[in-house]
Write an enzyme that holds these catalytic residues in place. Structure first.
Site, PDB file in Angstrom:
ATOM      1  N   ASP A   1       0.853  -1.195   0.000  1.00  0.00           N
ATOM      2  CA  ASP A   1       0.000   0.000   0.000  1.00  0.00           C
ATOM      3  C   ASP A   1       0.888   1.245   0.000  1.00  0.00           C
ATOM      4  O   ASP A   1       1.612   1.495   0.964  1.00  0.00           O
ATOM      5  CB  ASP A   1      -0.901  -0.024   1.235  1.00  0.00           C
ATOM      6  CG  ASP A   1      -1.986   1.032   1.208  1.00  0.00           C
ATOM      7  OD1 ASP A   1      -1.764   2.099   0.598  1.00  0.00           O
ATOM      8  OD2 ASP A   1      -3.063   0.796   1.793  1.00  0.00           O
TER       9      ASP A   1
ATOM     10  N   HIS B   1      -2.963  -0.342  -2.510  1.00  0.00           N
ATOM     11  CA  HIS B   1      -4.152   0.384  -2.087  1.00  0.00           C
ATOM     12  C   HIS B   1      -5.234   0.292  -3.164  1.00  0.00           C
ATOM     13  O   HIS B   1      -4.965   0.424  -4.350  1.00  0.00           O
ATOM     14  CB  HIS B   1      -3.768   1.846  -1.857  1.00  0.00           C
ATOM     15  CG  HIS B   1      -4.770   2.645  -1.107  1.00  0.00           C
ATOM     16  ND1 HIS B   1      -4.789   2.707   0.266  1.00  0.00           N
ATOM     17  CD2 HIS B   1      -5.784   3.432  -1.535  1.00  0.00           C
ATOM     18  CE1 HIS B   1      -5.761   3.512   0.657  1.00  0.00           C
ATOM     19  NE2 HIS B   1      -6.395   3.957  -0.427  1.00  0.00           N
TER      20      HIS B   1
END
Length: 232
Positions: A170, A201
């Site tokens: 992420d 993400h």
């Protein structure tokens, strides 16, 4: 399943929060709050609410930006809209936002829900964590929640089941932040953390360039099983 655009009362007489509501075909006592990303209650978020209604839950997706950008719908795949969304994120007051989640909990209970869960994405994932620490919600799920590592001093207040989905790559939540989250929350029997190696993400977005189908299906199946047990 019947979807409608509606409004619910904010706390403290602040006004009325626009919300997308998806009602299941049969009466139910179980409900889910779908907390949007920074892109508003867009097509992908509405589809997530519809999917919960199809499973028999009363679902609501509140407009978390209603105070300063009501009705905004953005696409993460359009660079100008992505930048616009980041601007809204910078304006957003999460302390007020969790009050809006509390307002949604109260509205759902007024509709006959005896068990209420929330599932949030990105900024919504942070709010799902905050709901677990600051409200009496029955269960919470956060996908790629941001800034949770800065709020771990609230973890002691988690009294109901919480699940977090953490993509290891992420680019908004680095490895150090992930390590802090694991260190603080792994020992808590109320909390379940799932790592998704190599994913970034937004991997569970309903549609668009960020979606990783295998990862999304795995995470979503875990979420469905989690709520089936926690909201039974």
């Amino acid at each position: 399943m019947s979807p409608t655009n509606s409004e619910i009362a904010a706390l403290d007489g602040e006004g009325r929060i626009p919300a997308y509501v998806a009602r299941p075909d049969a009466d139910t006592t179980r409900a889910i709050i779908v907390i949007p990303e920074i892109f508003g209650v867009n097509e992908g978020i509405r589809k997530k609410a519809d999917d919960w209604a199809a499973l028999g839950y009363l679902a609501i997706a509140p407009d978390i930006f209603w105070r300063f950008a009501p009705g905004v719908e953005l696409s993460p795949d359009v660079e100008s809209e992505f930048q616009e969304a980041l601007g809204y994120f910078g304006q957003y007051d999460a302390d007020l936002g969790v009050k809006d989640i509390e307002a949604a909990i109260r509205w759902l209970r007024s509709q006959g829900a005896t068990k209420v869960g929330c599932v949030g994405f990105c900024l919504g994932g942070r709010l799902a964590y905050m709901a677990a620490t600051r409200t009496d919600i029955d269960a919470s799920v956060g996908y790629y929640g941001v800034m949770i590592d800065t709020m771990l001093n609230e973890a002691h207040a988690i009294a109901k089941p919480l699940m977090l989905h953490i993509p290891t790559e992420d680019h908004f939540v680095d490895h150090a932040a992930q390590a802090k989250i694991h260190e603080a929350l792994d020992p808590n029997p109320k909390v379940t953390l799932h790592d998704y190696p190599g994913l970034d993400h937004g991997f569970a977005a309903t549609m668009g360039n960020r979606r990783n189908d295998d990862g999304a299906q795995l995470a979503d199946s875990r979420t469905r099983d989690f709520f089936a047990e926690a909201l039974a």
